[in-house]
Design an enzyme around this catalytic site. Structure first.
Site, PDB file in Angstrom:
ATOM      1  N   THR A  72      38.140  45.679  46.762  1.00  0.00           N
ATOM      2  CA  THR A  72      39.443  46.394  46.912  1.00  0.00           C
ATOM      3  C   THR A  72      40.266  45.606  48.303  1.00  0.00           C
ATOM      4  OG1 THR A  72      38.768  48.112  45.804  1.00  0.00           O
ATOM      5  CG2 THR A  72      40.861  48.271  47.690  1.00  0.00           C
ATOM      6  N   GLN A 177      33.331  42.840  37.618  1.00  0.00           N
ATOM      7  CA  GLN A 177      32.448  43.156  36.588  1.00  0.00           C
ATOM      8  C   GLN A 177      32.083  41.831  35.690  1.00  0.00           C
ATOM      9  OE1 GLN A 177      31.458  45.959  35.820  1.00  0.00           O
ATOM     10  NE2 GLN A 177      32.950  47.501  37.064  1.00  0.00           N
ATOM     11  N   ALA A 198      29.493  43.367  46.044  1.00  0.00           N
ATOM     12  CA  ALA A 198      28.089  43.491  45.608  1.00  0.00           C
ATOM     13  C   ALA A 198      27.564  44.528  45.086  1.00  0.00           C
ATOM     14  CB  ALA A 198      27.541  43.308  47.029  1.00  0.00           C
ATOM     15  N   CYS A 324      40.617  65.563  33.881  1.00  0.00           N
ATOM     16  CA  CYS A 324      41.521  66.983  33.957  1.00  0.00           C
ATOM     17  C   CYS A 324      42.238  67.320  35.123  1.00  0.00           C
ATOM     18  CB  CYS A 324      40.387  68.011  33.549  1.00  0.00           C
ATOM     19  SG  CYS A 324      41.234  69.334  32.698  1.00  0.00           S
TER      20      CYS A 324
HETATM   21  N1  PLP Z   1      37.761  46.019  40.376  1.00  0.00           N
HETATM   22  C1  PLP Z   1      36.910  46.182  39.106  1.00  0.00           C
HETATM   23  C2  PLP Z   1      37.227  45.682  37.883  1.00  0.00           C
HETATM   24  C3  PLP Z   1      36.117  47.139  39.460  1.00  0.00           C
HETATM   25  O1  PLP Z   1      35.183  47.533  38.645  1.00  0.00           O
HETATM   26  C4  PLP Z   1      35.956  47.846  40.843  1.00  0.00           C
HETATM   27  C5  PLP Z   1      35.068  48.862  41.224  1.00  0.00           C
HETATM   28  O2  PLP Z   1      35.127  49.819  40.588  1.00  0.00           O
HETATM   29  C6  PLP Z   1      36.709  47.308  41.755  1.00  0.00           C
HETATM   30  C7  PLP Z   1      37.689  46.216  41.527  1.00  0.00           C
HETATM   31  C8  PLP Z   1      36.536  47.897  43.243  1.00  0.00           C
HETATM   32  O3  PLP Z   1      35.608  47.133  43.950  1.00  0.00           O
HETATM   33  P1  PLP Z   1      35.066  47.407  45.316  1.00  0.00           P
HETATM   34  O4  PLP Z   1      34.245  48.992  45.007  1.00  0.00           O
HETATM   35  O5  PLP Z   1      34.167  46.676  45.947  1.00  0.00           O
HETATM   36  O6  PLP Z   1      36.168  47.915  45.974  1.00  0.00           O
END
Ligand code: PLP
Length: 371
Positions: A72, A177, A198, A324
């Site tokens: 993120t 992913q 990670a 929800c």
């Molecule tokens: N991008 C994707 C496709 C994800 O599945 C996730 C995690 O849910 C993230 C980004 C975010 O990763 P992080 O938890 O390292 O911020």
């Protein structure tokens, strides 16, 4: 109570080898990596060994790998700096991206144009539309994920980067992913930015990395010390980096055997579900999905309404594609984008090599008993 963890796209359990690497790091690496004495140097060496190993396996330069607190954080920085620092005038993305990409792009809307590609009901991107957009020669960032986290769809990354190269557009891909699930190689130079995390490949939470192509000089958003060659100030999360190093090595080394095994679990699960009800559907394009994600769409019924609750009370952990709020069911943005049929219930089951055939049998048996 039996617990079956089928939510590995949300996060994965730490492997024993990864825990051991982190414990060793706790003992050995208390020195500040910026200190020039013995204890600083051994900590610094551990960090640089992790960087070297990741770079070698992805076939990029060591100086192109940067550590961040999460995918993120890394994606936010890249998107923001493409607009603020590299003067990107337009971002092309899709409604299927993770919120850390979509919201970071949303924030730049007052500074640049944002366009979203159309997607079909199987989550395929409209590449002709991408090509048409790219004909307009303004400075562009294309941000499209490698693998979709809700549906498991693998995007045609090589076609996308070839189009970007042809039109001199920058390309960022969220590969969270994809790591360890599909072969990822950066030697072609077509990807400018890539982000990873990670905890999705059995490493610790709170650590990720970005590949930032050497030709793209972006500025940091966190200022302070000279860590990460001035890209990300703050004393490094050494224990996290050592855990990620071990988890990454194992994920790449065992990718094929893990994915073959996971495919056998997924096939067994799919067959079992279809035997239960032939109206069950699997979302996404079956020819283009990763082994570890299966999004199951159950036909509208009382059974479907209660399925998440019933899975949970039977110790089965999966993920709902809807939330929800105030008594109203809201489907996720991804399900809305692929026009998931109203009334049906989508549940994401996601597997790892730690799951067993017995767990699949147990889950199928329980689902059968809810009907
Ligand atoms: N991008 C994707 C496709 C994800 O599945 C996730 C995690 O849910 C993230 C980004 C975010 O990763 P992080 O938890 O390292 O911020």
């Amino acid at each position: 109570m039996v617990r079956v963890y089928l939510d590995n796209a949300a996060t994965t359990p730490l492997l024993g080898e990864v825990k051991d690497a982190m414990k060793d790091s706790m003992d050995l690496h208390f020195g500040n990596p910026s200190s020039i004495h013995h204890f600083g140097r051994i900590t610094k060496t551990a960090i640089e060994n992790a960087r070297k190993s990741i770079a070698e396996k992805l076939e990029c330069s060591i100086s192109e790998i940067y550590f961040f607190s999460s995918a993120t954080e890394a994606s936010n920085l890249i998107i923001n700096q493409c607009v603020q620092g590299l003067n990107v005038e337009r971002i092309i993305t899709s409604p299927l991206e993770h919120p850390c990409v979509l919201k970071a792009i949303e924030k730049e809307k007052s500074n640049c144009e944002v366009v979203y590609l159309d997607v079909d009901q199987e989550a395929n991107l409209d590449l002709e539309q991408l090509s048409n957009y790219l004909e307009n020669p303004c400075k562009t960032l294309v941000s499209l994920m490698y693998v979709n986290n809700e549906l498991g769809t693998i995007n045609p990354i090589s076609s996308i980067y070839q189009m970007c190269q042809e039109h001199l557009a920058l390309f960022h891909t969220d590969a969270v992913q994809a790591i360890g699930k599909v072969p990822v190689n950066l030697s072609h130079g077509g990807i400018n930015f890539m982000t990873a995390s990670a905890h999705k490949f059995h490493g610790p939470k709170g650590i990720g990395f970005a590949y930032i192509n050497g030709n793209n000089n972006i500025n940091p958003s966190i200022l302070g010390g000279a860590q990460e060659r001035n890209m990300r100030a703050g004393t490094e999360n050494v224990i996290g980096i050592c855990g990620m190093h071990k988890a990454f090595d194992l994920a790449i080394e065992h990718s094929l055997e893990r994915m073959n095994y996971i495919t056998s679990l997924k096939t067994k699960f799919k067959e079992g579900l279809l035997a239960l009800d032939k109206n069950i559907k699997f979302l996404g394009d079956p020819q283009k999905t990763v082994p570890h994600i299966l999004n199951v769409s159950f036909p509208a019924s009382e059974f479907a309404e209660m399925i998440m609750f019933n899975l949970d009370i039977n110790g089965i952990c999966a993920s709902a594609g809807s939330a929800c709020s105030s008594g109203v069911e809201h489907e996720s943005d991804v399900l809305q984008a692929i026009r998931h049929e109203k009334g049906r219930k989508a549940i994401r089951f996601s597997f790892s090599h730690l799951n067993t055939k017995e767990e699949i049998d147990y889950t199928l048996e329980k689902i059968k008993s809810f009907a």
